[in-house]
Design a protein around this motif. Structure first.
Motif, mmCIF file in Angstrom:
data_model
loop_
_atom_site.group_PDB
_atom_site.id
_atom_site.type_symbol
_atom_site.label_atom_id
_atom_site.label_comp_id
_atom_site.label_asym_id
_atom_site.label_seq_id
_atom_site.Cartn_x
_atom_site.Cartn_y
_atom_site.Cartn_z
ATOM 1 N N ARG A 86 0.834 -1.191 0.000
ATOM 2 C CA ARG A 86 0.000 0.000 0.000
ATOM 3 C C ARG A 86 0.875 1.249 0.000
ATOM 4 N NH1 ARG A 86 -4.094 -1.466 4.871
ATOM 5 N NH2 ARG A 86 -2.533 -0.234 5.992
ATOM 6 N N ALA A 87 0.247 2.393 -0.248
ATOM 7 C CA ALA A 87 0.985 3.652 -0.274
ATOM 8 C C ALA A 87 1.608 3.985 1.077
ATOM 9 C CB ALA A 87 0.055 4.788 -0.713
ATOM 10 N N ASP A 88 1.023 3.466 2.183
ATOM 11 C CA ASP A 88 1.582 3.733 3.512
ATOM 12 C C ASP A 88 2.695 2.765 3.887
ATOM 13 O OD1 ASP A 88 0.155 1.418 3.948
ATOM 14 O OD2 ASP A 88 -1.144 2.237 5.516
ATOM 15 N N GLY A 89 3.120 1.908 2.928
ATOM 16 C CA GLY A 89 4.234 0.998 3.180
ATOM 17 C C GLY A 89 3.863 -0.329 3.791
ATOM 18 N N ILE A 90 2.563 -0.608 3.983
ATOM 19 C CA ILE A 90 2.131 -1.887 4.544
ATOM 20 C C ILE A 90 2.049 -2.934 3.430
ATOM 21 C CG2 ILE A 90 0.239 -3.117 5.676
ATOM 22 C CD1 ILE A 90 1.708 -1.314 7.563
ATOM 23 N N VAL A 126 10.627 4.984 -2.548
ATOM 24 C CA VAL A 126 10.548 4.760 -3.994
ATOM 25 C C VAL A 126 9.133 4.324 -4.381
ATOM 26 C CG1 VAL A 126 11.424 3.365 -5.907
ATOM 27 C CG2 VAL A 126 12.998 4.194 -4.149
ATOM 28 N N ILE A 127 8.523 3.472 -3.559
ATOM 29 C CA ILE A 127 7.160 3.025 -3.834
ATOM 30 C C ILE A 127 6.190 4.194 -3.747
ATOM 31 C CG2 ILE A 127 5.259 1.629 -2.920
ATOM 32 C CD1 ILE A 127 7.358 -0.489 -2.183
ATOM 33 N N ALA A 128 6.322 4.989 -2.697
ATOM 34 C CA ALA A 128 5.427 6.143 -2.544
ATOM 35 C C ALA A 128 5.558 7.098 -3.724
ATOM 36 C CB ALA A 128 5.723 6.858 -1.232
ATOM 37 N N ALA A 129 6.794 7.334 -4.171
ATOM 38 C CA ALA A 129 7.017 8.228 -5.316
ATOM 39 C C ALA A 129 6.409 7.640 -6.579
ATOM 40 C CB ALA A 129 8.511 8.472 -5.500
ATOM 41 N N ALA A 130 6.522 6.314 -6.751
ATOM 42 C CA ALA A 130 5.966 5.665 -7.936
ATOM 43 C C ALA A 130 4.453 5.801 -7.977
ATOM 44 C CB ALA A 130 6.359 4.188 -7.952
ATOM 45 N N ALA A 166 -4.501 2.981 -4.811
ATOM 46 C CA ALA A 166 -3.199 2.863 -5.467
ATOM 47 C C ALA A 166 -2.296 1.940 -4.659
ATOM 48 C CB ALA A 166 -2.562 4.239 -5.593
ATOM 49 N N ARG A 167 -1.775 0.919 -5.329
ATOM 50 C CA ARG A 167 -0.866 -0.026 -4.682
ATOM 51 C C ARG A 167 0.254 -0.363 -5.648
ATOM 52 N NH1 ARG A 167 -5.069 -4.199 -1.577
ATOM 53 N NH2 ARG A 167 -5.917 -2.633 -0.160
ATOM 54 N N ALA A 168 1.316 -0.935 -5.122
ATOM 55 C CA ALA A 168 2.455 -1.296 -5.947
ATOM 56 C C ALA A 168 2.668 -2.802 -5.907
ATOM 57 C CB ALA A 168 3.712 -0.584 -5.464
ATOM 58 N N LEU A 169 2.832 -3.388 -7.078
ATOM 59 C CA LEU A 169 3.226 -4.792 -7.195
ATOM 60 C C LEU A 169 4.737 -4.810 -7.325
ATOM 61 C CD1 LEU A 169 2.382 -7.762 -7.512
ATOM 62 C CD2 LEU A 169 2.074 -7.331 -9.952
ATOM 63 N N VAL A 170 5.407 -5.437 -6.375
ATOM 64 C CA VAL A 170 6.867 -5.411 -6.296
ATOM 65 C C VAL A 170 7.417 -6.808 -6.575
ATOM 66 C CG1 VAL A 170 8.868 -4.855 -4.865
ATOM 67 C CG2 VAL A 170 6.744 -3.556 -4.588
#
Length: 557
Positions: A86-90, A126-130, A166-170
């Protein structure tokens, strides 16, 4: 003071309703209420509005996944470590490769990543910026180095929209997996080391000239070796070679499923038909023609790691683990049918179909209440009732001496707030599904190092994950039923049990109140023998297998 602490509990309750990863905070804050001096103050009124609100939210969401099923499918299809943030890093979801290699679980922060980025950046930033970029469809690539081993990897961050958020797939693209695929391809086609190297370079998109340059040899030599590769693989064209080798390398992604079967040679799974079209989900392990133990599956027991199943085989024990009605693929009771009657009929049908006249009936954790409940239906069929559990009739459950935070919180809810007891159950099921079994186990077993060390091992938490999948296969209704039965005073079931009862607990089990258990067994000493295993905790079948086998031998006569 209680009023102030309850304000913190109600706030966390509301947060847990929408964010299951706050569940451990809720448990800690609820337990903290009872550490205050003025705990005699009524607390039910403080909770009413927050509990009702939480139930409404949970009812709306049910046990739906915290990520979209399509994204979960993509995640699980990947063979290298991948997770959703998630955007909050969780971290909200992980695949098996990530669970095995990453130092965190769903619900933890991605800052515990275990790699450092070569630009000196932090992965959460980096995730938050993306996720904040205007063109959030761009894939971001970073080189990274693992803290402990100094191995390098490529980190790919793919912004996505999931659950309208908004979420990031890493992805952690570790080059070591290529070595494993390389070995597989070499063995599959009987290639030499040089031929395997050329094939891998070709799969990376290099032509004859580039491969010769990479390997420091002549184009003629590479061309000759390449022709040999074509012959060995049976490919007529380069395109066919590419398709063939990719097809074989993709097998690597399915190899874990094949290995799973190979790791458990002493296990067989069945869907057993009963008269009238009813089906029962059953797993046999150990000596499939040995003395019979019928265990009723619960949320923490479905199958055992292979060394335990091997020990069953060596002891001549056939462990039949039966999914009770509504668990796994076992059909729920028919309309109007009593639940315990349905379960006892399932057990009877299994025993008859397997060809046995006598057996040991085993209850484990929350399933023990069902084992007590149906034992009277087998006056001539049981050797013993074997209970590996710390669950007691409600009058004996207090919780103050229990070290497991979750078990302590639940017992305190049982006696001080029926509303909180109910919401704790539903919140725990949602959190368990979101966090995964490893983190939930670690939370439950906090307080005994031997258990927590074992709970981190893949061969252990994967079995618990399988139990969770069976528990929730048909929704939450039948999982919750365990807790509804557990809150009753089922002392009469103990008195009416037609055979002796062996109760087993680990000396240091963090989920148990040793004084309450001893009092319970002493009050029913004409029926119950208490077996306390020195040095053991909750995971006794895993940590003290030989002692458990000896106790089963005793129960089997």
């Amino acid at each position: 003071m209680v009023k102030h602490q309850m304000a913190s509990v109600t706030k966390t309750l509301r947060e847990t309703a929408t964010d299951p990863f706050r569940f451990d905070d809720l448990v800690d804050k609820w337990n903290a209420v009872f550490d205050l001096e003025d705990t005699d103050e009524p607390i039910e009124a403080h909770l009413a509005a927050a509990v009702d609100e939480t139930f409404h939210v949970i009812a709306d969401q049910g046990t739906s996944d915290v990520v979209d099923p399509r994204l979960r499918q993509v995640l699980n299809a990947l063979t290298h470590a991948s997770f959703v943030v998630r955007a909050d890093g969780i971290v909200v979801a992980m695949n098996d490769a990530a669970i095995a290699s990453m130092p965190f679980d769903p619900g933890d922060r991605v800052s515990d990543f275990g790699y450092w980025l070569d630009r000196g950046e932090g992965l959460p930033e980096v995730i938050a910026a993306a996720l904040n970029r205007r063109n959030a469809s761009d894939v971001i690539l970073r080189r990274a180095v693992q803290d402990k081993t100094n191995r390098t990897a490529t980190i790919a961050i793919v912004p996505t929209t999931d659950r309208q958020e908004a979420r990031a797939l890493v992805f952690v693209i570790d080059p070591q997996w290529r070595d494993e695929v390389k070995t597989m391809l070499g063995q599959a086609y009987e290639l030499t080391a040089a031929e395997t190297g050329i094939l891998m370079a070709f799969l990376d998109g290099n032509g004859i000239k580039e491969i010769a340059k990479l390997r420091g040899t002549s184009e003629a030599t590479v061309r000759t070796q390449f022709h040999t590769i074509m012959n060995k693989t049976g490919a007529r064209t380069q395109a066919e070679l590419m398709r063939n080798t990719i097809a074989v390398s993709q097998f690597f992604g399915d190899a874990e499923k094949v290995a799973e079967v190979a790791r458990h040679p002493n296990r067989r799974r069945f869907t057993m038909p009963r008269a009238g079209g009813r089906s029962v989900d059953l797993t046999l392990s150990g000596d499939l023609s040995g003395r019979l133990v019928v265990a009723i599956a619960d949320a923490t027991l479905f199958t055992h790691p292979e060394p335990v199943e091997q020990a069953f085989k060596e002891a001549g024990i056939c462990m039949a683990i039966l999914c009770r009605p509504g668990f796994g693929s076992t059909d729920p009771p028919s309309r109007g049918q009593d639940y315990l009657t349905c379960l006892s009929e399932d057990v009877s049908a299994v025993v008859k179909q397997l060809g046995y006249e006598k057996f040991v009936l085993m209850g484990h954790n929350t399933s023990s209440v069902f084992a007590y409940g149906i034992a009277a239906q087998f006056p001539d069929g049981l050797h013993r009732l074997f209970i590996k559990s710390t669950l007691l009739p409600a009058p004996y459950l207090k919780g103050d001496r229990v070290r497991s935070p979750w078990a302590r919180a639940l017992m305190r809810g049982l006696h001080n707030s029926p509303r909180m007891y109910n919401v704790m159950i539903y919140s725990a099921i949602r959190a368990w599904k979101a966090m995964g079994s490893r983190r939930m186990l670690l939370m439950q077993l906090r307080g005994f190092a031997l258990d927590t060390d074992w709970a981190k091992k893949p061969e252990v938490y994967k079995e618990y994950e399988a139990a969770m999948q069976k528990t929730l296969a048909q929704g939450t209704e039948h999982a919750v039923l365990s807790f509804e039965y557990a809150r009753r005073d089922w002392t009469d079931c103990v008195r009416n049990c037609p055979v002796p009862i062996e109760v087993v607990r680990g000396e240091h089990d963090p989920s148990s109140d040793p004084v309450a258990i001893r009092n319970f067994c002493e009050n029913h000493k004409s029926k119950i023998t208490l077996n306390e295993i020195p040095g053991a905790g909750y995971l006794t079948f895993i940590t003290h297998t030989n002692q458990m086998i000896r106790l089963l031998d005793k129960a089997l006569g």
